[in-house]
Design a protein around this motif. Structure first.
Motif, PDB file in Angstrom:
ATOM      1  N   ARG A 260       0.630  -1.162   0.040  1.00 22.88           N
ATOM      2  CA  ARG A 260      -0.346  -0.093  -0.167  1.00 22.88           C
ATOM      3  C   ARG A 260       0.695   0.955   0.089  1.00 22.88           C
ATOM      4  NH1 ARG A 260      -4.581  -1.564   4.666  1.00 22.88           N
ATOM      5  NH2 ARG A 260      -5.564  -3.456   3.532  1.00 22.88           N
ATOM      6  N   GLU A 261       0.553   2.251  -0.476  1.00 18.96           N
ATOM      7  CA  GLU A 261       1.442   3.362  -1.350  1.00 18.96           C
ATOM      8  C   GLU A 261       0.295   4.141  -1.001  1.00 18.96           C
ATOM      9  OE1 GLU A 261       4.531   2.241  -1.491  1.00 18.96           O
ATOM     10  OE2 GLU A 261       4.011  -0.111  -1.735  1.00 18.96           O
ATOM     11  N   ALA A 262       0.951   5.302  -0.089  1.00 18.32           N
ATOM     12  CA  ALA A 262       0.307   6.005   0.617  1.00 18.32           C
ATOM     13  C   ALA A 262       0.223   7.148   0.011  1.00 18.32           C
ATOM     14  CB  ALA A 262       0.694   6.720   2.350  1.00 18.32           C
ATOM     15  N   LEU A 263      -1.251   8.249  -0.322  1.00 18.33           N
ATOM     16  CA  LEU A 263      -1.293   9.120  -0.844  1.00 18.33           C
ATOM     17  C   LEU A 263      -1.633  10.261   0.507  1.00 18.33           C
ATOM     18  CD1 LEU A 263      -3.795   8.426  -3.575  1.00 18.33           C
ATOM     19  CD2 LEU A 263      -1.423   8.224  -3.995  1.00 18.33           C
ATOM     20  N   ASP A 264      -2.632   9.879   1.484  1.00 19.66           N
ATOM     21  CA  ASP A 264      -2.328  11.024   2.316  1.00 19.66           C
ATOM     22  C   ASP A 264      -2.618   9.911   3.245  1.00 19.66           C
ATOM     23  OD1 ASP A 264      -5.402   9.938   2.243  1.00 19.66           O
ATOM     24  OD2 ASP A 264      -5.929  11.720   0.788  1.00 19.66           O
ATOM     25  N   PRO A 265      -3.779  10.883   4.862  1.00 18.20           N
ATOM     26  CA  PRO A 265      -3.247   9.903   5.803  1.00 18.20           C
ATOM     27  C   PRO A 265      -4.584   8.304   5.329  1.00 18.20           C
ATOM     28  CG  PRO A 265      -3.522  12.009   6.359  1.00 18.20           C
ATOM     29  CD  PRO A 265      -3.491  11.672   5.325  1.00 18.20           C
ATOM     30  N   VAL A 266      -5.913   9.416   4.701  1.00 17.88           N
ATOM     31  CA  VAL A 266      -6.537   7.617   4.418  1.00 17.88           C
ATOM     32  C   VAL A 266      -6.857   7.073   3.471  1.00 17.88           C
ATOM     33  CG1 VAL A 266      -8.121   9.282   6.354  1.00 17.88           C
ATOM     34  CG2 VAL A 266      -7.827   9.484   3.319  1.00 17.88           C
ATOM     35  N   ARG A 267      -5.933   6.879   1.923  1.00 21.90           N
ATOM     36  CA  ARG A 267      -6.079   6.781   0.308  1.00 21.90           C
ATOM     37  C   ARG A 267      -4.888   6.068   0.344  1.00 21.90           C
ATOM     38  NH1 ARG A 267      -8.620  11.829   0.395  1.00 21.90           N
ATOM     39  NH2 ARG A 267     -10.811  11.735  -0.044  1.00 21.90           N
ATOM     40  N   TYR A 268      -4.543   4.848  -0.227  1.00 16.60           N
ATOM     41  CA  TYR A 268      -3.216   4.742  -1.000  1.00 16.60           C
ATOM     42  C   TYR A 268      -3.763   3.896  -2.156  1.00 16.60           C
ATOM     43  CZ  TYR A 268      -5.832   0.563   0.957  1.00 16.60           C
ATOM     44  OH  TYR A 268      -6.587  -0.351   0.855  1.00 16.60           O
ATOM     45  N   LEU A 269      -2.048   3.691  -3.114  1.00 21.19           N
ATOM     46  CA  LEU A 269      -2.531   2.780  -3.894  1.00 21.19           C
ATOM     47  C   LEU A 269      -2.192   1.083  -3.910  1.00 21.19           C
ATOM     48  CD1 LEU A 269      -0.059   5.181  -6.204  1.00 21.19           C
ATOM     49  CD2 LEU A 269      -3.180   5.037  -6.274  1.00 21.19           C
ATOM     50  N   SER A 270      -3.020   0.549  -4.461  1.00 24.40           N
ATOM     51  CA  SER A 270      -2.314  -1.125  -3.950  1.00 24.40           C
ATOM     52  C   SER A 270      -2.937  -1.226  -4.970  1.00 24.40           C
ATOM     53  CB  SER A 270      -3.367  -1.082  -2.641  1.00 24.40           C
ATOM     54  OG  SER A 270      -2.676  -2.403  -2.185  1.00 24.40           O
ATOM     55  N   ASN A 271      -3.194  -2.633  -4.985  1.00 21.92           N
ATOM     56  CA  ASN A 271      -3.799  -4.133  -6.190  1.00 21.92           C
ATOM     57  C   ASN A 271      -4.779  -4.877  -5.574  1.00 21.92           C
ATOM     58  OD1 ASN A 271      -2.184  -6.396  -5.416  1.00 21.92           O
ATOM     59  ND2 ASN A 271       0.117  -4.646  -5.413  1.00 21.92           N
ATOM     60  N   HIS A 272      -5.415  -6.252  -6.251  1.00 22.94           N
ATOM     61  CA  HIS A 272      -6.334  -7.407  -5.485  1.00 22.94           C
ATOM     62  C   HIS A 272      -5.262  -8.080  -5.178  1.00 22.94           C
ATOM     63  CE1 HIS A 272      -9.348  -4.929  -7.798  1.00 22.94           C
ATOM     64  NE2 HIS A 272      -8.731  -4.944  -8.657  1.00 22.94           N
ATOM     65  N   SER A 273      -3.975  -8.113  -5.013  1.00 22.48           N
ATOM     66  CA  SER A 273      -3.550  -9.386  -4.523  1.00 22.48           C
ATOM     67  C   SER A 273      -4.575  -9.493  -3.096  1.00 22.48           C
ATOM     68  CB  SER A 273      -2.248  -8.949  -4.306  1.00 22.48           C
ATOM     69  OG  SER A 273      -1.188 -10.451  -3.475  1.00 22.48           O
ATOM     70  N   SER A 274      -4.569 -11.347  -3.255  1.00 23.25           N
ATOM     71  CA  SER A 274      -4.750 -11.520  -1.769  1.00 23.25           C
ATOM     72  C   SER A 274      -3.780 -12.397  -1.279  1.00 23.25           C
ATOM     73  CB  SER A 274      -5.757 -12.658  -1.949  1.00 23.25           C
ATOM     74  OG  SER A 274      -5.353 -13.740  -2.862  1.00 23.25           O
ATOM     75  N   GLY A 275      -2.578 -12.657  -1.432  1.00 27.03           N
ATOM     76  CA  GLY A 275      -1.447 -12.962  -0.765  1.00 27.03           C
ATOM     77  C   GLY A 275      -1.850 -14.605  -0.460  1.00 27.03           C
ATOM     78  N   LYS A 276      -2.981 -14.984  -1.455  1.00 32.60           N
ATOM     79  CA  LYS A 276      -2.786 -16.974  -0.377  1.00 32.60           C
ATOM     80  C   LYS A 276      -1.469 -17.300  -1.280  1.00 32.60           C
ATOM     81  CE  LYS A 276      -8.225 -16.372  -0.631  1.00 32.60           C
ATOM     82  NZ  LYS A 276      -9.194 -17.018  -0.814  1.00 32.60           N
ATOM     83  N   MET A 277      -1.311 -17.146  -2.312  1.00 35.91           N
ATOM     84  CA  MET A 277      -0.232 -18.189  -3.317  1.00 35.91           C
ATOM     85  C   MET A 277       0.846 -17.733  -2.527  1.00 35.91           C
ATOM     86  SD  MET A 277       0.334 -19.475  -5.908  1.00 35.91           S
ATOM     87  CE  MET A 277       1.317 -20.736  -5.186  1.00 35.91           C
ATOM     88  N   GLY A 278       1.766 -16.611  -1.873  1.00 37.37           N
ATOM     89  CA  GLY A 278       2.505 -16.414  -1.092  1.00 37.37           C
ATOM     90  C   GLY A 278       2.281 -17.260   0.278  1.00 37.37           C
ATOM     91  N   TYR A 279       1.613 -17.154   1.015  1.00 33.33           N
ATOM     92  CA  TYR A 279       1.100 -18.206   1.861  1.00 33.33           C
ATOM     93  C   TYR A 279       1.368 -19.003   1.997  1.00 33.33           C
ATOM     94  CZ  TYR A 279       0.238 -14.152   4.751  1.00 33.33           C
ATOM     95  OH  TYR A 279       0.283 -12.754   5.999  1.00 33.33           O
ATOM     96  N   ALA A 280       0.541 -19.866   0.881  1.00 31.67           N
ATOM     97  CA  ALA A 280       0.926 -21.486   0.064  1.00 31.67           C
ATOM     98  C   ALA A 280       2.259 -21.748   0.195  1.00 31.67           C
ATOM     99  CB  ALA A 280      -0.144 -22.000  -1.185  1.00 31.67           C
ATOM    100  N   LEU A 281       3.137 -21.251  -0.580  1.00 38.63           N
ATOM    101  CA  LEU A 281       4.634 -21.119  -0.851  1.00 38.63           C
ATOM    102  C   LEU A 281       5.237 -21.229   0.530  1.00 38.63           C
ATOM    103  CD1 LEU A 281       5.091 -18.877  -3.804  1.00 38.63           C
ATOM    104  CD2 LEU A 281       5.602 -21.605  -3.515  1.00 38.63           C
ATOM    105  N   ALA A 282       5.110 -20.120   1.477  1.00 33.88           N
ATOM    106  CA  ALA A 282       5.010 -20.036   2.541  1.00 33.88           C
ATOM    107  C   ALA A 282       4.962 -21.424   3.788  1.00 33.88           C
ATOM    108  CB  ALA A 282       4.867 -18.983   3.927  1.00 33.88           C
ATOM    109  N   ALA A 283       3.702 -21.859   3.420  1.00 37.63           N
ATOM    110  CA  ALA A 283       3.266 -23.084   4.137  1.00 37.63           C
ATOM    111  C   ALA A 283       3.947 -24.496   3.807  1.00 37.63           C
ATOM    112  CB  ALA A 283       2.061 -23.532   3.812  1.00 37.63           C
TER     113      ALA A 283
END
Length: 421
Positions: free
Chosen positions: A208-231
């Motif tokens: 998350r890249e902050a634009l101001d204290p309440v807004r940010y730039l981000s994307n739709h990644s859920s993290g599921k693939m990375g968490y599966a790799l970690a497990a």
């Protein structure tokens, strides 16, 4: 990375495991747990609650374990010799899988109103438990509090995992896979060793890249693939650290998790940890740009004009920075390429341009795969003296794809000429 790295076999040779099964739909997976314990060389005896028998029959588990299944505390034949106490003394470990919210609550309060809860109080061997329930039930403060109290009482809590559930909900609460449960059991019962495990560092989720204290730039990644790799890396014998962007996922058992927000924070942690690692997997969906200057206060809508101009600056390239480390510090580097078109072309370009050892490329435009889903399909690309080789991994659960990726990375360190495994 060590050239002799390979998947360990979970060893339970000579170990006596008491498996408790409670009344959840995940009880059907208990049959696989019995099989895996037997395959690992262990003995297993099964105790079922009354409700569990509505989901899987005692006869099934008896056939798989080769032992009579116990279902009642008030069995005159068994209790003639204080059978429940003898069972508790017999076990080298007690494993409860699945464990419902109700059973966990009863264990926390020390109830002993059936055979399984009675055994749990009487058993002085290591005790492990794998929760399984609806995601809303798992998120409830009472359930989380009870799981924490079990840990304080000496239980090792395995999972739960996140994903699609039998009721159709998606989220944390699903019982960990049988392979992960048996691996955790084997590690718990393994004799102490002074041999350090190879380290794996994995990035996951969005930034998350902050634009101001309440807004940010981000994307739709859920993290599921990375968490599966970690497990999966833990199961493969790695001392695993997960550098995670903001996600709504439970930390996999055995994984050390570092939470970050921005690409700069992830970059700092990755370069701190990568030189100590044998394997680095950059699975996070890192924002390419951030605001040149994040506003100190909330940006207000202005009356003049219908547009807002933001000045963005490029974020550091984490995976390229890790791949550029000196030979003595550089791990085996796996990168991801999430594309919407020309997947092969962009992936092979990334492999060469960033000097990676392996690239996992997937088409995130395909429905039902990639971001947010439990399944994924990918193509693996790596270099050989004869040129670039590839492997097409068809749609499959992310845990299965994770194992294929780590297996392949290990095979390339054993055979650096790049022959496909």
């Amino acid at each position: 990375m060590a050239s002799n790295q390979a998947w360990p076999s979970a060893s339970l040779v000579g170990k006596r495991i008491l498996l408790g099964v409670s009344a959840g739909i995940a009880a059907y997976k208990s049959a696989q747990i019995v099989r895996l314990i037997k395959q690992a060389g262990g003995e297993v005896r099964v105790v079922m609650t009354d409700g569990a028998q509505a989901f899987i029959t005692p006869l099934t588990l008896q056939a798989l374990s080769g032992e009579a299944v116990r279902t009642s505390l008030l069995d005159p034949a068994a209790e003639a010799g204080m059978g429940h106490i003898e069972l508790a003394r017999w076990a080298d470990a007690l494993l409860v899988a699945p464990a419902t919210a109700d059973l966990i609550a009863r264990l926390v309060h020390g109830l002993a109103d059936d055979l399984l809860t009675t055994l749990s109080l009487a058993c002085e061997a290591p005790r492990l438990i794998a929760p399984a329930m609806n995601q809303a039930m798992w998120r409830h403060p009472a359930s989380r509090r009870n799981a924490s109290l079990l840990g304080e009482d000496g239980w090792q809590v395995i999972g739960p995992a996140a994903g699609e559930q039998a009721c159709g909900d998606v989220g944390p609460g699903r019982m960990s896979e049988p392979e992960a449960i048996v691996e955790a059991l084997a590690r718990r019962l393994a004799p102490p060793t002074t041999t350090p495990r190879p380290r794996a560092v994995i990035t996951a989720g969005p930034t998350r890249e902050a634009l101001d204290p309440v807004r940010y730039l981000s994307n739709h990644s859920s993290g599921k693939m990375g968490y599966a790799l970690a497990a999966t890396a833990v199961e493969a014998g790695f001392d695993t650290t997960l550098i995670s962007g903001p996600v709504n996922l439970a930390t996999p058992p055995g994984v050390t998790r570092l939470d970050v927000e921005s690409a700069l924070e992830m970059h700092e942690q990755a370069l701190r940890l990568a030189p100590k690692a044998a394997l680095f997997i950059g699975c996070a969906a890192v924002a390419d740009y951030r605001a040149e200057h994040a506003a100190e206060h909330k940006l207000k809508k202005v009356d003049e004009g219908d547009t807002l101009t933001l000045t963005l600056t490029k974020n550091p390239d984490i995976i390229a920075a890790v791949a550029a480390l000196e030979p003595g510090e550089r791990p085996f580097v796996v990168g991801f390429a999430a594309e919407t078109r020309d997947v092969s072309r962009y992936a092979t370009d990334k492999l060469a341009r960033k000097n990676l050892d392996l690239v996992v490329a997937n088409d995130v435009a395909r429905q039902g795969l990639g971001f947010g889903s439990d399944d994924n399909a990918a193509m693996l690309f790596w270099r050989t003296p004869a040129g670039i080789e590839s492997l097409d991994a068809k749609a499959q659960p992310k845990r299965a794809l994770a194992r294929l990726i780590i297996d392949h990375a290990l095979s390339l360190t054993v055979n650096p000429d790049g022959a496909a495994p």
